[in-house]
Enzyme design. Structure first.
Site, PDB file in Angstrom:
ATOM      1  N   ASP A 158       0.864  -1.172   0.000  1.00 50.73           N
ATOM      2  CA  ASP A 158       0.000   0.000   0.000  1.00 50.73           C
ATOM      3  C   ASP A 158       0.915   1.241   0.000  1.00 50.73           C
ATOM      4  O   ASP A 158       1.396   1.650  -1.039  1.00 50.73           O
ATOM      5  CB  ASP A 158      -0.898  -0.096   1.238  1.00 50.73           C
ATOM      6  CG  ASP A 158      -1.942   0.990   1.337  1.00 50.73           C
ATOM      7  OD1 ASP A 158      -2.582   1.287   0.330  1.00 50.73           O
ATOM      8  OD2 ASP A 158      -2.132   1.532   2.441  1.00 50.73           O
TER       9      ASP A 158
ATOM     10  N   LYS B 134      -0.864  -1.545  -4.810  1.00 48.80           N
ATOM     11  CA  LYS B 134      -1.599  -0.288  -5.024  1.00 48.80           C
ATOM     12  C   LYS B 134      -0.597   0.815  -5.359  1.00 48.80           C
ATOM     13  O   LYS B 134      -0.224   1.585  -4.466  1.00 48.80           O
ATOM     14  CB  LYS B 134      -2.292   0.123  -3.722  1.00 48.80           C
ATOM     15  CG  LYS B 134      -3.630  -0.493  -3.418  1.00 48.80           C
ATOM     16  CD  LYS B 134      -4.167   0.184  -2.146  1.00 48.80           C
ATOM     17  CE  LYS B 134      -5.344  -0.515  -1.541  1.00 48.80           C
ATOM     18  NZ  LYS B 134      -5.656   0.000  -0.185  1.00 48.80           N
TER      19      LYS B 134
ATOM     20  N   PHE C 259      -9.734   0.780  -0.485  1.00 50.30           N
ATOM     21  CA  PHE C 259      -9.590  -0.213   0.571  1.00 50.30           C
ATOM     22  C   PHE C 259     -10.246  -1.528   0.162  1.00 50.30           C
ATOM     23  O   PHE C 259     -11.364  -1.540  -0.353  1.00 50.30           O
ATOM     24  CB  PHE C 259     -10.203   0.307   1.872  1.00 50.30           C
ATOM     25  CG  PHE C 259      -9.886  -0.558   3.044  1.00 50.30           C
ATOM     26  CD1 PHE C 259      -8.656  -0.480   3.670  1.00 50.30           C
ATOM     27  CD2 PHE C 259     -10.815  -1.475   3.518  1.00 50.30           C
ATOM     28  CE1 PHE C 259      -8.342  -1.299   4.755  1.00 50.30           C
ATOM     29  CE2 PHE C 259     -10.518  -2.298   4.603  1.00 50.30           C
ATOM     30  CZ  PHE C 259      -9.282  -2.205   5.216  1.00 50.30           C
ATOM     31  N   VAL C 260      -9.542  -2.634   0.385  1.00 52.04           N
ATOM     32  CA  VAL C 260     -10.085  -3.958   0.048  1.00 52.04           C
ATOM     33  C   VAL C 260     -10.005  -4.883   1.265  1.00 52.04           C
ATOM     34  O   VAL C 260      -9.191  -4.651   2.158  1.00 52.04           O
ATOM     35  CB  VAL C 260      -9.328  -4.599  -1.137  1.00 52.04           C
ATOM     36  CG1 VAL C 260      -9.637  -3.894  -2.447  1.00 52.04           C
ATOM     37  CG2 VAL C 260      -7.823  -4.635  -0.893  1.00 52.04           C
TER      38      VAL C 260
ATOM     39  N   ASP D  17      -8.073  -7.615   6.305  1.00 51.69           N
ATOM     40  CA  ASP D  17      -9.129  -7.347   7.280  1.00 51.69           C
ATOM     41  C   ASP D  17      -9.587  -5.896   7.273  1.00 51.69           C
ATOM     42  O   ASP D  17      -8.891  -5.007   6.789  1.00 51.69           O
ATOM     43  CB  ASP D  17      -8.618  -7.656   8.683  1.00 51.69           C
ATOM     44  CG  ASP D  17      -7.561  -6.650   9.137  1.00 51.69           C
ATOM     45  OD1 ASP D  17      -6.575  -6.471   8.398  1.00 51.69           O
ATOM     46  OD2 ASP D  17      -7.731  -6.010  10.197  1.00 51.69           O
TER      47      ASP D  17
HETATM   48  P1  IMP Z   1       1.884  -0.587   3.728  1.00 50.30           P
HETATM   49  O1  IMP Z   1       1.116   0.698   3.750  1.00 50.30           O
HETATM   50  O2  IMP Z   1       2.426  -0.902   2.349  1.00 50.30           O
HETATM   51  O3  IMP Z   1       2.955  -0.588   4.769  1.00 50.30           O
HETATM   52  O4  IMP Z   1       0.845  -1.739   4.068  1.00 50.30           O
HETATM   53  C1  IMP Z   1       0.767  -2.207   5.377  1.00 50.30           C
HETATM   54  C2  IMP Z   1      -0.214  -3.301   5.575  1.00 50.30           C
HETATM   55  O5  IMP Z   1      -1.475  -2.698   5.695  1.00 50.30           O
HETATM   56  C3  IMP Z   1      -0.390  -4.347   4.482  1.00 50.30           C
HETATM   57  O6  IMP Z   1       0.543  -5.378   4.533  1.00 50.30           O
HETATM   58  C4  IMP Z   1      -1.794  -4.838   4.803  1.00 50.30           C
HETATM   59  O7  IMP Z   1      -1.751  -5.838   5.775  1.00 50.30           O
HETATM   60  C5  IMP Z   1      -2.462  -3.583   5.301  1.00 50.30           C
HETATM   61  N1  IMP Z   1      -3.277  -2.952   4.218  1.00 50.30           N
HETATM   62  C6  IMP Z   1      -2.889  -2.055   3.308  1.00 50.30           C
HETATM   63  N2  IMP Z   1      -3.897  -1.745   2.449  1.00 50.30           N
HETATM   64  C7  IMP Z   1      -4.948  -2.493   2.849  1.00 50.30           C
HETATM   65  C8  IMP Z   1      -6.305  -2.649   2.359  1.00 50.30           C
HETATM   66  O8  IMP Z   1      -6.756  -2.057   1.348  1.00 50.30           O
HETATM   67  N3  IMP Z   1      -7.088  -3.527   3.045  1.00 50.30           N
HETATM   68  C9  IMP Z   1      -6.655  -4.208   4.150  1.00 50.30           C
HETATM   69  N4  IMP Z   1      -5.405  -4.119   4.624  1.00 50.30           N
HETATM   70  C10 IMP Z   1      -4.562  -3.254   3.990  1.00 50.30           C
END
Ligand code: IMP
Ligand code: MG
Length: 178
Positions: free
Chosen positions: A106, A134, A155-156, A162
């Site tokens: 994300d 993303k 958001f998914v 979750d």
């Molecule tokens: P980061 O922002 O790339 O550090 O993502 C951190 C973590 O947030 C991911 O590994 C997911 O577990 C969670 N996450 C990010 N985007 C989503 C989403 O759209 N739905 C649910 N969990 C998310």
């Protein structure tokens, strides 16, 4: 597939179980080819990646190891910005071929924070397999080497992902209705 309600939010069907399984098989095939004779160590980032990791690992037909770490950065539908290591790595990774398994990249904050700790331990190689990516949300320069689906910045949930701890058990992926 139909619309679902989780807490106060509505989610619409986005990726079916069949699409997901086909994509997981495709990534597994790529890894089987790329890592033949390299005996990779899969490092799974809990909680979100558990379901993807289990399905992916079953498609692997070369010698491979698997281990788990738990990093936390999300609360509700937003990244909190700071990453907490709730369970750390209990293995030596020096000279091993590492494949990080993530549910989604994300903002990139989680891996941006965690990767330097791995690189410090001098693995033979380091790649990232993420079911979802993303790019519009990415703040840190993290791009997975194996990508299941590139998705818009919405958001998914489901298939391990979750919303406030719920809906990880769904076999398909749903998108927040806005
Ligand atoms: P980061 O922002 O790339 O550090 O993502 C951190 C973590 O947030 C991911 O590994 C997911 O577990 C969670 N996450 C990010 N985007 C989503 C989403 O759209 N739905 C649910 N969990 C998310
Ligand atoms: Mg995750």
């Amino acid at each position: 597939m139909h619309t679902i309600q989780v807490k106060n939010k509505t989610f619409i069907p986005y990726l079916s179980e069949k699409e997901i399984q086909e994509t997981v098989n495709r990534i597994g095939k790529e890894i089987n080819t790329d890592y033949k004779n390299l005996q990779p160590l899969f490092i799974v980032i809990l909680n979100g990646a558990f379901m993807f990791a289990a399905d992916l690992f079953k498609t692997i037909n070369i010698d491979a190891e698997i281990s788990f770490i738990k990093l936390i950065s999300y609360k509700g539908t937003r990244s909190t910005g700071n990453v907490i290591t709730a369970i750390g790595l209990d293995e030596l990774i020096k000279n091993k071929h590492i494949i990080i398994v993530e549910d989604i990249i994300d903002t990139g904050n989680t891996l941006h924070t965690f990767l330097p700790q791995l690189i410090d331990q001098q693995p033979a190689s380091l790649k990232i397999a993420s079911l979802l990516y993303k790019p519009e949300a990415t703040i840190y320069p993290i791009k997975p080497d194996y990508i299941g689906f590139t998705i818009p910045n919405k958001f998914v949930l489901g298939y391990g992902l979750d919303y406030d701890g719920l809906a990880r058990n769904l076999s398909a992926i749903y998108q927040l209705q806005e």
